[in-house]
Design a protein around this motif. Structure first.
Motif, mmCIF file in Angstrom:
data_model
loop_
_atom_site.group_PDB
_atom_site.id
_atom_site.type_symbol
_atom_site.label_atom_id
_atom_site.label_comp_id
_atom_site.label_asym_id
_atom_site.label_seq_id
_atom_site.Cartn_x
_atom_site.Cartn_y
_atom_site.Cartn_z
ATOM 1 N N ASN A 141 -1.894 14.064 -4.631
ATOM 2 C CA ASN A 141 -1.602 12.621 -4.559
ATOM 3 C C ASN A 141 -0.476 12.338 -3.572
ATOM 4 O OD1 ASN A 141 -3.528 12.016 -6.427
ATOM 5 N ND2 ASN A 141 -2.106 11.957 -8.179
ATOM 6 N N ASP A 155 -1.725 12.506 -0.069
ATOM 7 C CA ASP A 155 -2.502 11.313 0.216
ATOM 8 C C ASP A 155 -1.566 10.115 0.495
ATOM 9 O OD1 ASP A 155 -5.033 10.038 0.315
ATOM 10 O OD2 ASP A 155 -4.492 9.004 -1.571
ATOM 11 N N TRP A 156 -0.555 9.988 -0.338
ATOM 12 C CA TRP A 156 0.432 8.906 -0.193
ATOM 13 C C TRP A 156 1.158 9.038 1.152
ATOM 14 C CZ3 TRP A 156 1.970 4.766 -3.345
ATOM 15 C CH2 TRP A 156 3.167 4.145 -2.981
ATOM 16 N N LYS A 163 0.165 10.433 3.824
ATOM 17 C CA LYS A 163 -0.728 10.112 4.954
ATOM 18 C C LYS A 163 -0.862 8.602 5.097
ATOM 19 C CE LYS A 163 -3.714 14.170 4.997
ATOM 20 N NZ LYS A 163 -4.857 14.764 4.308
ATOM 21 N N ARG A 164 -1.081 7.949 3.978
ATOM 22 C CA ARG A 164 -1.316 6.507 4.037
ATOM 23 C C ARG A 164 -0.071 5.733 4.441
ATOM 24 N NH1 ARG A 164 -2.647 4.330 -0.806
ATOM 25 N NH2 ARG A 164 -2.609 6.223 -2.023
ATOM 26 N N HIS A 165 1.095 6.293 4.172
ATOM 27 C CA HIS A 165 2.333 5.575 4.504
ATOM 28 C C HIS A 165 3.049 6.174 5.711
ATOM 29 C CE1 HIS A 165 1.406 4.291 0.391
ATOM 30 N NE2 HIS A 165 2.002 3.166 0.755
ATOM 31 N N PHE A 166 2.315 6.956 6.449
ATOM 32 C CA PHE A 166 2.815 7.491 7.725
ATOM 33 C C PHE A 166 4.150 8.235 7.635
ATOM 34 C CE2 PHE A 166 0.196 3.742 8.446
ATOM 35 C CZ PHE A 166 -0.875 4.339 9.106
ATOM 36 N N HIS A 167 4.236 9.104 6.645
ATOM 37 C CA HIS A 167 5.425 9.946 6.581
ATOM 38 C C HIS A 167 5.262 11.104 7.565
ATOM 39 C CE1 HIS A 167 7.596 8.209 3.191
ATOM 40 N NE2 HIS A 167 6.409 7.871 2.721
#
Ligand code: GDP
Length: 296
Positions: free
Chosen positions: A174, A177-178, A180-184
């Motif tokens: 998770n 995934d997070w 990736k979605r928040h561009f870390h």
């Protein structure tokens, strides 16, 4: 106070039946002193054996025998070989991947993993301007998750909450995934550590590794463990493809022998050293300086 290597060798030179020189015949005695100095610095025996073999070869081969100050020359050889065995130059974190660069922390409980996550997060954010996410997969100790939350706030990076009812692998997936979605740019994954090595723990961390495929798998180890560091390092390097080591608590009075032992078993570079409880207590690891510390 233990004698350092310089004092030890000075004594050997004096007692070598008036011979001011080191020869092939009497070098054994000098090497014995080198061996004792390394043992006192808490270097594990297998690492000492390799080092002594390398030093003997160099010392007989070149500059020491026949030198006007053979003790000094021998110390020079030992220092150079120690440095070489610990990896020569500093190596930093590998980020050469599609973001986020996932970094997995491995090690026993109390080694300093959570603190090190905070230190790395702070360094990555401040000096490399990275956007960092941290997550804890320690579902056995709710206090550990809280500790990471505190540390993340101190480091000024984002903390993804997790709970003890989740599975470590799900938490890690998770988080990836997070991120990736928040561009870390970087995801630091803290893991549970036991007081001793056990199979269940090794299996769990190997599963975590398979789930998030980290570019860095960092083995965090307490320098105060001394020779015991070798067993822990062995177990972790068998369970995981380690990419680097972080040696903590070097601000204490550890002589640093653990550095050589851990490097010897894992063959991986020591990337950073923990030098304090605060998040500013992280230094790049310099093999040459550690060699001086080991030699005393
Ligand atoms: P973890 O169980 O592996 O996550 O270990 P922690 O991060 O909780 O650290 C265990 C203890 O060691 C804490 O009291 C830390 O403050 C302390 N610690 C961690 N790194 C260092 C260090 O480099 N130097 C010193 N002196 N203490 C450290």
């Amino acid at each position: 106070m233990l004698d350092n290597l310089t004092q030890r060798l000075a004594r050997v030179m004096k007692t070598l039946r008036g011979e001011a020189r080191l020869t092939e015949a009497n070098i054994g005695e000098a090497l014995r002193e080198v061996r004792l100095a390394l043992l006192e610095a808490d270097v594990a025996l297998p690492a000492i054996k390799d080092l002594i073999a390398a030093v003997r070869e160099k010392a007989i081969g070149e500059e020491v025998i026949g030198s006007l100050s053979p003790g000094q020359a021998l110390i020079g050889v030992v220092h150079r070989e120690l440095t070489k065995l610990m990896g020569d130059a500093h190596s930093g974190l590998n980020m050469a991947t599609q973001p986020p660069a996932v970094m997995l922390m491995a090690g026993l409980q109390g080694a300093g993993k959570t603190t090190t996550v905070g230190k790395l997060a702070k360094m990555l954010r401040e000096t490399q301007k990275k956007k960092v996410l941290v997550v804890s997969c320690d579902v056995y100790r709710p206090a550990a998750i809280e500790q990471l939350k505190t540390v993340a706030a101190q480091a000024g990076v984002e903390f993804l909450p997790s709970t003890s009812s989740e599975k470590p692998v799900d938490i890690a997936r998770n988080a990836l995934d997070w991120a990736k979605r928040h561009f870390h740019d970087v995801l630091l994954v803290d893991t549970a550590g036991r007081l001793a090595i056990d199979e269940a723990m090794m299996k769990e961390i190997a599963e975590l590794h398979a789930a998030v495929k980290p570019i860095e798998t960092l083995f965090v180890v307490d320098a105060m463990l001394g020779q015991d560091a070798i067993n822990t390092a062995k177990a972790f390097s068998e369970a995981l493809p380690l990419t680097g080591i972080i040696l903590t608590k070097l601000d204490g009075d550890a002589r640093g022998g653990a550095a050589l032992s851990v490097r010897h078993v894992t063959g991986r570079p020591i990337k950073y050293a923990g030098v304090g409880e605060k998040l500013t207590g992280l230094e790049a690891f310099h093999p040459e300086r550690m060699a001086s510390r080991i030699l005393g």
